[in-house]
Design an enzyme around this catalytic site. Structure first.
Site, PDB file in Angstrom:
ATOM      1  N   GLU A 130       0.572  -1.462  -0.178  1.00 58.31           N
ATOM      2  CA  GLU A 130       0.194  -0.094  -0.115  1.00 58.31           C
ATOM      3  C   GLU A 130       0.973   1.092   0.084  1.00 58.31           C
ATOM      4  OE1 GLU A 130      -2.665   2.819  -0.236  1.00 58.31           O
ATOM      5  OE2 GLU A 130      -3.191   1.069  -0.607  1.00 58.31           O
TER       6      GLU A 130
ATOM      7  N   GLY B 170      -7.467   0.862   3.383  1.00 56.83           N
ATOM      8  CA  GLY B 170      -8.915   0.884   2.901  1.00 56.83           C
ATOM      9  C   GLY B 170      -8.845   1.863   1.792  1.00 56.83           C
ATOM     10  N   GLY B 171      -8.656   2.319   1.080  1.00 57.88           N
ATOM     11  CA  GLY B 171      -8.881   2.661  -0.158  1.00 57.88           C
ATOM     12  C   GLY B 171      -9.751   3.803   0.043  1.00 57.88           C
ATOM     13  N   THR B 172     -10.255   4.266  -1.348  1.00 59.73           N
ATOM     14  CA  THR B 172     -11.330   5.445  -1.862  1.00 59.73           C
ATOM     15  C   THR B 172     -12.609   5.213  -1.072  1.00 59.73           C
ATOM     16  OG1 THR B 172     -10.731   5.836  -3.701  1.00 59.73           O
ATOM     17  CG2 THR B 172     -12.771   6.615  -3.944  1.00 59.73           C
ATOM     18  N   CYS B 173     -12.758   3.593  -0.879  1.00 59.14           N
ATOM     19  CA  CYS B 173     -14.265   4.275   0.033  1.00 59.14           C
ATOM     20  C   CYS B 173     -14.482   4.528   1.696  1.00 59.14           C
ATOM     21  CB  CYS B 173     -14.975   2.863   0.040  1.00 59.14           C
ATOM     22  SG  CYS B 173     -16.940   2.600   1.458  1.00 59.14           S
TER      23      CYS B 173
ATOM     24  N   HIS C  24     -46.142  -3.300   6.319  1.00 56.47           N
ATOM     25  CA  HIS C  24     -46.767  -1.865   6.442  1.00 56.47           C
ATOM     26  C   HIS C  24     -46.418  -1.127   8.314  1.00 56.47           C
ATOM     27  CE1 HIS C  24     -50.117   1.619   5.611  1.00 56.47           C
ATOM     28  NE2 HIS C  24     -49.827   1.829   7.036  1.00 56.47           N
TER      29      HIS C  24
END
Length: 460
Positions: free
Chosen positions: A35, A40-43, A442
């Site tokens: 890395e 964790g990347g973009t998200c 409902h």
């Protein structure tokens, strides 16, 4: 330079990478996960988690402003503390990032390497002063904001979805370039925080991939909150001035200049593949830089796969995670899974949100096949009426011959959740009558989907 050998190398700790590293290491393989920046990347860092945290703060402000509609009387005014807003989003992202890193570092047989990896050959990458080699390499390097080559853009201070997260003051006038998902989410949230907001879009309407009625409805919703739009801006150019940045336009109507204090560029994404040395590995990319993969996410080079945003087969966290599932199933489980097995689905997190699954009506119409369409306004959905949020509508498109659901859109309160009942029916390959005859709880948004399916009419 030393060389370390592994059974597998994963490049990138975004949504797909850590999970694949976990499966491979659990299967007894030695894995190196590389890395270059944030786990964790973009998200986790600049996408879903921090931005949806901001969306939640903006919604809280919106609800407070509407409190009197619900019989709640607030004495005096209220303020937006942008430092706290930013800090909350930052905390959510930081905690998630730290958890991903902690998880990876605790994996048996997984070695975490921090740095920028570059291919040296088809089975070897270099990270700093170290060489890593493996028979299997998985590219998971993600993407970043696209900076369009518009006149003057290199001479102005602009923001992207990443740098926008560092802003801890309220822009007096935010100008958003791009009328699609990222741009619209930031436009609405900052309008709710109190900024004046103008969205400039090159095309004739917003989010062109959606049916025109969806585009029009979202524009109406945001205009109702005070967001201004300039569409058909075929020619844009930028210049600085004492007030901030001026955008020169060539539109069919309206003022030919818009001046704002801040400019956000939200005109798409590009893959992080230009500095990986893919040519030295012989890995093919398309004209936009996306790694070319087959239906099992294999590249043209044996032993190299690509997953997540960098392969151009989906630009969402859920598609990235599904990429991991596809690779793991084929490689480890003898379970043939394919990219083409998945049904397109996503959400636009304006408020109310848009939940989408499958094809649009426009796409179905182009096939020339007869189809049925159902539509119901949210004004006729009890849950929406009770909550006082009746903007939008739900819509479904069905194959007239097979009775299979081809696609659906729910623009309205809880639309991002309610769409899953339709999506599940599509994955079950069941006729729409199965969902039509179901008994839903409902009061919910989902309970009106069977009613809508009972009112299908021939499409035109």
């Amino acid at each position: 330079m030393t060389t370390r050998r592994f059974d597998a190398i994963v490049l990138g700790a975004g949504q797909a990478g850590p999970s694949l590293a976990g499966r491979l290491s659990a299967a007894g393989m030695s894995v190196a996960l590389v890395e270059r920046k944030f786990f964790g990347g973009t998200c986790v860092n600049t996408g879903c988690m921090p931005t949806k945290t901001l969306v939640a703060s903006a919604r809280a402000a919106h609800v407070v402003r509407r409190a009197r509609d619900y019989g709640v009387i607030l004495n005096g005014t209220f303020d937006i503390d942008m430092r706290t807003v930013k800090g909350r989003a930052q905390t959510v992202a930081t905690n998630a990032r730290n958890n991903v890193e902690k998880w990876l570092r605790s994996m048996e047989r997984c070695t975490v390497v921090q740095g920028h990896a570059r291919f040296e050959s088809h089975d070897t990458v270099v990270v700093g002063e170290e060489r890593l080699s493996a028979e299997r390499i998985f590219i998971n390097v993600g993407g970043r904001a696209n900076i369009p080559p518009l006149p003057g853009v290199d001479r102005i201070p602009f923001l992207t979805n990443t740098s926008m997260l560092e802003v801890d003051t309220l822009p007096p006038h935010l100008v958003v370039i791009g009328g699609s998902y990222i741009g619209l989410e930031f436009a609405q949230m900052y309008r709710r925080f109190g900024s004046k907001v103008t969205v400039i879009e090159k095309g004739p309407r917003l989010i062109a991939r959606e049916d025109e009625e969806i585009s029009d409805a979202i524009k109406e919703i945001l205009e109702g909150e005070g967001v201004e739009f300039r569409l058909g801006a075929e020619c844009m150019a930028f210049e600085t001035n004492a007030e901030g940045v001026t955008v020169r336009l060539d539109c069919a109507s309206g003022d030919r200049r818009v001046t704002g204090s801040h400019v956000l560029l939200a005109v798409g994404r590009r893959p992080n593949t230009d500095d990986l040395g893919l040519d030295r590995a012989g890995v093919a990319v398309d004209k936009r830089g996306y790694v070319v993969v087959d239906d099992e996410l294999r590249t043209n080079v044996p032993g190299i796969w690509a997953m997540g945003d960098c392969n151009g087969r989906g630009a969402f966290t859920h598609t990235s995670y599904n990429d991991f599932e596809i690779i793991a199933a084929n490689l480890l489980d003898n379970d043939p899974r394919r990219v083409t097995d998945r049904i397109p689905c996503y959400a636009l997190y304006v408020d109310p949100p848009l939940g989408r699954a499958g094809l649009t009506e426009s796409e179905v119409r182009k096939t020339g096949k007869p189809y049925l369409v159902g539509k119901r306004p949210m004004t006729r959905v009890g849950r929406a009426v009770e909550k006082g949020e009746t903007q939008g509508f739900m819509k479904v498109v069905v194959d007239a011959a097979t009775k299979k659901i081809l696609g659906a859109a729910i623009l309205g309160i809880e639309g991002d959740e309610a769409i899953h009942g339709i999506l599940d029916t599509m994955y079950a390959d069941a006729p729409y009558t199965t969902l039509q005859r179901s008994v839903a709880i409902h009061p919910t948004v989902s309970e009106l989907i069977p009613t809508m399916l009972g009112e299908l009419k021939p499409g035109t």
